[in-house]
Design a protein around this motif. Structure first.
Motif, mmCIF file in Angstrom:
data_model
loop_
_atom_site.group_PDB
_atom_site.id
_atom_site.type_symbol
_atom_site.label_atom_id
_atom_site.label_comp_id
_atom_site.label_asym_id
_atom_site.label_seq_id
_atom_site.Cartn_x
_atom_site.Cartn_y
_atom_site.Cartn_z
ATOM 1 N N CYS A 177 0.817 -1.223 0.000
ATOM 2 C CA CYS A 177 0.000 0.000 0.000
ATOM 3 C C CYS A 177 0.847 1.268 0.000
ATOM 4 O O CYS A 177 1.981 1.266 0.476
ATOM 5 N N PRO A 178 0.274 2.388 -0.471
ATOM 6 C CA PRO A 178 0.946 3.676 -0.310
ATOM 7 C C PRO A 178 1.087 4.018 1.167
ATOM 8 O O PRO A 178 0.224 3.675 1.979
ATOM 9 N N ALA A 179 2.151 4.717 1.502
ATOM 10 C CA ALA A 179 2.356 5.170 2.878
ATOM 11 C C ALA A 179 1.722 6.539 3.110
ATOM 12 O O ALA A 179 1.752 7.055 4.230
ATOM 13 N N ILE A 219 0.431 7.620 6.822
ATOM 14 C CA ILE A 219 -0.544 6.753 7.475
ATOM 15 C C ILE A 219 -0.061 6.305 8.860
ATOM 16 O O ILE A 219 1.114 6.011 9.053
ATOM 17 N N PRO A 220 -0.972 6.245 9.850
ATOM 18 C CA PRO A 220 -0.617 5.753 11.180
ATOM 19 C C PRO A 220 -0.713 4.235 11.273
ATOM 20 O O PRO A 220 -0.259 3.639 12.243
ATOM 21 N N THR A 221 -1.321 3.607 10.270
ATOM 22 C CA THR A 221 -1.517 2.164 10.224
ATOM 23 C C THR A 221 -2.023 1.785 8.838
ATOM 24 O O THR A 221 -2.696 2.588 8.177
ATOM 25 N N ALA A 222 -1.714 0.562 8.391
ATOM 26 C CA ALA A 222 -2.205 0.099 7.083
ATOM 27 C C ALA A 222 -3.706 -0.125 7.084
ATOM 28 O O ALA A 222 -4.316 -0.285 6.026
ATOM 29 N N GLU A 223 -4.329 -0.117 8.265
ATOM 30 C CA GLU A 223 -5.790 -0.188 8.346
ATOM 31 C C GLU A 223 -6.430 0.871 7.462
ATOM 32 O O GLU A 223 -7.451 0.624 6.796
ATOM 33 N N VAL A 224 -5.830 2.059 7.449
ATOM 34 C CA VAL A 224 -6.379 3.168 6.666
ATOM 35 C C VAL A 224 -6.510 2.779 5.198
ATOM 36 O O VAL A 224 -7.571 2.972 4.577
ATOM 37 N N GLN A 225 -5.460 2.214 4.630
ATOM 38 C CA GLN A 225 -5.477 1.871 3.210
ATOM 39 C C GLN A 225 -6.277 0.600 2.935
ATOM 40 O O GLN A 225 -7.079 0.546 2.001
ATOM 41 N N LEU A 226 -6.064 -0.423 3.734
ATOM 42 C CA LEU A 226 -6.734 -1.697 3.481
ATOM 43 C C LEU A 226 -8.256 -1.583 3.606
ATOM 44 O O LEU A 226 -8.999 -2.202 2.845
ATOM 45 N N THR A 227 -8.730 -0.790 4.559
ATOM 46 C CA THR A 227 -10.176 -0.661 4.764
ATOM 47 C C THR A 227 -10.813 0.211 3.692
ATOM 48 O O THR A 227 -12.008 0.066 3.409
ATOM 49 N N ASN A 228 -10.030 1.110 3.101
ATOM 50 C CA ASN A 228 -10.564 2.001 2.068
ATOM 51 C C ASN A 228 -10.467 1.429 0.655
ATOM 52 O O ASN A 228 -10.944 2.061 -0.289
ATOM 53 N N ILE A 229 -9.865 0.263 0.505
ATOM 54 C CA ILE A 229 -9.728 -0.313 -0.836
ATOM 55 C C ILE A 229 -11.076 -0.401 -1.539
ATOM 56 O O ILE A 229 -11.199 -0.127 -2.737
ATOM 57 N N HIS A 230 -12.112 -0.747 -0.799
ATOM 58 C CA HIS A 230 -13.439 -0.938 -1.407
ATOM 59 C C HIS A 230 -14.398 0.216 -1.105
ATOM 60 O O HIS A 230 -15.622 0.038 -1.192
ATOM 61 N N ALA A 231 -13.876 1.390 -0.782
ATOM 62 C CA ALA A 231 -14.728 2.554 -0.540
ATOM 63 C C ALA A 231 -15.597 2.832 -1.758
ATOM 64 O O ALA A 231 -15.128 2.828 -2.890
ATOM 65 N N GLY A 232 -16.888 3.052 -1.515
ATOM 66 C CA GLY A 232 -17.821 3.357 -2.588
ATOM 67 C C GLY A 232 -18.231 2.159 -3.416
ATOM 68 O O GLY A 232 -18.903 2.323 -4.446
ATOM 69 N N CYS A 244 4.574 3.012 9.585
ATOM 70 C CA CYS A 244 3.486 3.763 10.209
ATOM 71 C C CYS A 244 4.072 4.989 10.905
ATOM 72 O O CYS A 244 5.187 4.929 11.435
ATOM 73 N N PHE A 245 3.320 6.079 10.915
ATOM 74 C CA PHE A 245 3.840 7.352 11.418
ATOM 75 C C PHE A 245 2.834 7.984 12.379
ATOM 76 O O PHE A 245 1.673 8.169 12.025
ATOM 77 N N ARG A 246 3.305 8.321 13.573
ATOM 78 C CA ARG A 246 2.443 8.943 14.566
ATOM 79 C C ARG A 246 3.230 9.978 15.363
ATOM 80 O O ARG A 246 4.368 9.737 15.752
ATOM 81 N N GLU A 247 2.598 11.104 15.626
ATOM 82 C CA GLU A 247 3.237 12.148 16.418
ATOM 83 C C GLU A 247 3.424 11.727 17.870
ATOM 84 O O GLU A 247 4.402 12.093 18.506
ATOM 85 N N GLU A 248 2.458 10.956 18.398
ATOM 86 C CA GLU A 248 2.533 10.518 19.797
ATOM 87 C C GLU A 248 2.771 11.707 20.723
ATOM 88 O O GLU A 248 3.620 11.674 21.623
ATOM 89 N N LEU A 251 12.044 0.911 21.461
ATOM 90 C CA LEU A 251 11.180 0.646 20.308
ATOM 91 C C LEU A 251 9.694 0.671 20.622
ATOM 92 O O LEU A 251 8.879 0.372 19.751
ATOM 93 N N ILE A 252 9.320 1.027 21.836
ATOM 94 C CA ILE A 252 7.924 0.882 22.237
ATOM 95 C C ILE A 252 7.030 1.977 21.673
ATOM 96 O O ILE A 252 5.953 1.717 21.151
ATOM 97 N N ARG A 253 7.459 3.225 21.749
ATOM 98 C CA ARG A 253 6.597 4.321 21.274
ATOM 99 C C ARG A 253 7.459 5.321 20.511
ATOM 100 O O ARG A 253 8.085 6.197 21.104
ATOM 101 N N VAL A 254 7.480 5.174 19.205
ATOM 102 C CA VAL A 254 8.323 6.003 18.351
ATOM 103 C C VAL A 254 7.468 6.661 17.269
ATOM 104 O O VAL A 254 6.306 6.302 17.067
ATOM 105 N N HIS A 255 8.057 7.610 16.573
ATOM 106 C CA HIS A 255 7.298 8.331 15.547
ATOM 107 C C HIS A 255 7.128 7.527 14.260
ATOM 108 O O HIS A 255 6.166 7.738 13.523
ATOM 109 N N GLN A 256 8.059 6.645 13.969
ATOM 110 C CA GLN A 256 7.973 5.791 12.779
ATOM 111 C C GLN A 256 8.238 4.350 13.199
ATOM 112 O O GLN A 256 9.223 4.058 13.876
ATOM 113 N N PHE A 257 7.345 3.459 12.805
ATOM 114 C CA PHE A 257 7.524 2.049 13.132
ATOM 115 C C PHE A 257 6.890 1.203 12.035
ATOM 116 O O PHE A 257 6.086 1.690 11.231
ATOM 117 N N ASP A 258 7.285 -0.059 11.991
ATOM 118 C CA ASP A 258 6.741 -0.992 11.004
ATOM 119 C C ASP A 258 5.649 -1.840 11.638
ATOM 120 O O ASP A 258 5.701 -2.158 12.834
#
Length: 425
Positions: A196-198, A228-241, A259-263, A274-281
């Motif tokens: 998926c796109p990031a 994206i903060p998680t691939a959920e965003v892309q995977l769940t939107n694949i079938h939007a509409g 995945c990217f989060r400001e935290e 590695l527990i709470r970082v701005h970029q993680f896999d």
């Protein structure tokens, strides 16, 4: 997003659910807007009916040669058009305000979600494995990583800023090995893998509920795209509409993404390592299911997350999140928590949720089943970490460390790593 009719007809239940979720809900404000909306619709419909009647009357008057009366009626139609534009504008303004309220309102918890104030009220469901008893003083993964020369936080901060991670040598290989192992395992259990796109646009982020609620937690580009903060965003939107076929459900998808989060609000020990970082896999799982099958799919998804930890030989426990701790879009959530010696306890490594039709309504994802009902209905969407890769690495380093400072590689990862031990360099 909650259904407008449901909210209108169940305002007491909605207010109670939001109270249990520690979420703000202004019942009087919603009722006021709803009344204004219905009044505006009544006004629109009355004006439209009057205009239609006059349009027919004009035709008759013209046919009868009554030009003056016809012109008078035309003048009234022009006035109605102006009044109708004002009424429509008023209704659209109220619609926008109500939509904003609904977009900012979390999902209704399932009846199976326990009522509680916060994480202290999350009941434990089960445990697997026994935490290791060390005959030496175990190290935290951030110290192990530095000693093994595989995790370099100082240089990561130089390259970006604090709370980014730089992995080197066998650390980089371990990260890649964990990702491949997870993706291969989920694919073997029936998940279709996606790449998926990031970056995601605003509508995509809106679809899964990241926006507008969590905008301050996102990294945003100048072009208006979000990391994206998680691939959920892309995977769940694949079938939007789209309207899916019942015979194709459930759909089971997985994907690895960064995945990217400001935290922004995190602090303390979680900010180390590695527990709470701005970029993680993360390897993410997503399902589209029929409503009557979605809770069975939630149990299966949670089992798929647990399977990864069992194959890795990492002790864990499963808890059910209470109403005060459950995520914005979720109706019911299981958290899987791995044992970390540095915490002398369990830390979340996967969160598996059934969002019911909350996300599908935002994205307009429906399914048809001609044999059982006419038209189409909203699907249920589910998501779960399968797993967070950095936290998995932390758990491996801490649970598999040896007295000489080396780390034994879990058996299932040896074919990916090409070595059985990570030793100091």
């Amino acid at each position: 997003m909650l259904d407008l009719r449901f909210v209108r007809e169940n305002q007491e239940a909605v207010a109670e659910a939001m109270k249990n979720r520690n979420a703000s809900w202004d019942s009087s404000r919603f009722a006021e807007l709803d009344e204004r909306r219905r009044a505006a619709i009544v006004a629109e419909e009355a004006l439209q009916a009057e205009r239609n009647a006059l349009s027919k009357e004009i035709g008759k008057l013209m046919g009868q040669g009554k030009t003056a009366e016809a012109e008078e009626a035309k003048e009234r139609v022009r006035a109605i058009n102006e009044e109708l534009a004002d009424a429509s504008s008023a209704r659209e303004e109220v619609d926008a305000q109500m939509t904003q309220i609904l977009l900012s309102t979390p999902n209704m918890p399932s009846s199976e979600t326990p009522v509680g104030a916060d994480e202290n009220d999350n009941p434990e469901v089960r445990r697997w494995g026994t935490p290791r008893e060390f005959d030496f003083e175990p190290k935290a993964h951030w110290d192990l990583g530095a000693d093994l020369n595989i995790i370099d936080s100082e240089r990561a901060a130089k390259l970006a800023r604090s709370r980014f991670v730089l992995l080197g040598g066998l650390g980089a290989r371990l990260e890649r090995s964990i990702i491949n192992f997870m993706a291969d395992t989920h694919s073997s259990r029936g998940y279709k893998e996606w790449w998926c796109p990031a970056l995601a646009n605003e509508q995509t982020m809106m679809g899964t509920g990241q926006l507008p609620k969590f905008e301050e937690d996102m990294f945003r580009t100048r072009e208006g795209l979000y990391l994206i903060p998680t691939a959920e965003v892309q995977l769940t939107n694949i079938h939007a509409g789209e309207t899916l076929e019942a015979s194709d459900l459930p759909l089971r998808y997985c994907a690895f993404t960064p995945c990217f989060r400001e935290e922004a609000g995190s602090a303390g020990r979680d900010t180390r390592g590695l527990i709470r970082v701005h970029q993680f896999d993360k390897v993410e799982m997503v399902k589209y299911a029929k409503p009557e099958e979605s809770y069975a799919e939630l149990e299966a998804m949670t089992a798929d997350a647990e399977n990864i930890l069992q194959l890795l030989g990492l002790p864990y426990r499963v808890i059910t999140l209470c109403t005060g701790d459950i995520g914005f879009s979720a109706a019911k959530t299981y958290d899987v928590e791995v044992y970390l010696p540095s915490y002398n306890g369990y830390k979340e490594i996967s969160s598996c949720s059934n969002c019911e039709d909350f996300q599908a309504r935002r994205m307009n994802i429906r399914y048809r089943d001609p044999e059982n009902f006419k038209g189409s209905r909203l699907v249920h969407t589910l998501n779960g970490s399968g797993l967070a890769v950095g936290r998995t690495m932390a758990a491996i380093l801490e649970n598999y460390q040896q007295a000489d400072g080396s780390v034994k590689v879990p058996d299932v990862l040896v074919p990916y790593m090409g070595t059985e031990v990570i030793e100091p360099v």
